[in-house]
Structure formats: C-alpha cells, structure tokens
Write a protein that holds these residues in place. Structure first.
Motif, PDB file in Angstrom:
ATOM      1  N   ARG A  63       0.743  -1.430   0.088  1.00  0.00           N
ATOM      2  CA  ARG A  63       0.296   0.206   0.029  1.00  0.00           C
ATOM      3  C   ARG A  63       1.327   0.949   0.599  1.00  0.00           C
ATOM      4  NH1 ARG A  63      -4.327  -0.064   4.793  1.00  0.00           N
ATOM      5  NH2 ARG A  63      -4.731  -2.428   3.579  1.00  0.00           N
ATOM      6  N   GLN A  93      -2.955 -10.558  -0.527  1.00  0.00           N
ATOM      7  CA  GLN A  93      -3.470  -8.937  -0.359  1.00  0.00           C
ATOM      8  C   GLN A  93      -5.233  -9.148  -0.970  1.00  0.00           C
ATOM      9  OE1 GLN A  93      -1.243  -5.935  -1.954  1.00  0.00           O
ATOM     10  NE2 GLN A  93       0.236  -7.058  -0.674  1.00  0.00           N
ATOM     11  N   ARG A 153      -8.475  -8.073   1.044  1.00  0.00           N
ATOM     12  CA  ARG A 153      -9.468  -6.565   0.678  1.00  0.00           C
ATOM     13  C   ARG A 153     -11.053  -7.556   0.687  1.00  0.00           C
ATOM     14  NH1 ARG A 153     -10.646  -6.348  -4.596  1.00  0.00           N
ATOM     15  NH2 ARG A 153      -8.634  -7.601  -4.825  1.00  0.00           N
TER      16      ARG A 153
END
Length: 121
Positions: A26, A47, A51
């Motif tokens: 990020r 990831q 999410r």
C-alpha cells in the motif's frame, strides 16, 4: 516546478512503472499515486483475500493491465538470456571494445537460437 540549472542530470519522472508482486504494498502504491505514476503491479492472493474479507471497507482492487505485464516478462527474459554469458553478467573484460564485442556475439547467438529450425524442410 522546473529544476534550476546546475550540476548533475535533470530528473525525469517515468510515465509508468511495472513491477512484480513484491512491490505491491500500500505504501509503494500510495507513493507512486502521489507522484502521478501509473502502475502495473499484480496483487498477491493474500492481499486479494484480505481486501475481500473486509468487504466495502476493503476498497476497490488496484487496476492491472495483463497485456502490459506480459511485455515486462518478455524484457526480463531477454536480460536473463544475455546473462547466460558470464562475461556479460560479470563484466570481466576491462576494455570497452572487448566488452562491446562480447555483447554483440551474445546478441547474435541469441538471435540464432530464436530463428526457426529450417534444416527439416
């Protein structure tokens, strides 16, 4: 703001950056977004799962152009083929002319390997 004239080379900002999954953090994406640099970095599965687990608060997935990423792989494979020649990879030759000749020979051999085999016609 233009850089004042002075010592050193002028700084240039790339239009886009292509990287592998290791660079998908990020923080990296935020830095590149602040500098208005488009990215093509795949999102790792962990990831993606995190999410999706977060639902709406997980935000949208980052954009990813698969065709652009495939071209990155082609370039990387080309460099790896050149590195098969130890002299090119480690640059033992100190004279520029010898080094240039070795690189040229490596490129010719790579080109010959890429040619279709016409001996079976």
């Amino acid at each position: 703001m233009p850089r004042p004239c002075g010592i050193g080379r002028p700084r240039k900002k790339p239009d886009s950056l292509t990287g592998d999954k290791a660079y998908s953090s990020r923080a990296n994406r935020a830095l590149l977004r602040r500098r208005q640099i488009r990215t093509t970095i795949p999102e790792p599965r962990d990831q993606q799962a995190n999410r999706k687990r977060r639902g709406r608060s997980g935000r949208r997935p980052p954009t990813f152009d698969a065709d652009h990423y495939k071209r990155r792989n082609q370039v990387e494979r080309g460099f790896n083929r050149r590195k098969q020649f130890r002299v090119v990879a480690t640059r033992y030759d100190k004279l520029a002319a010898h080094y240039a000749a070795t690189v040229t020979i490596a490129e010719i051999i790579d080109w010959l390997r890429a040619q279709p085999d016409r001996s079976h016609s």
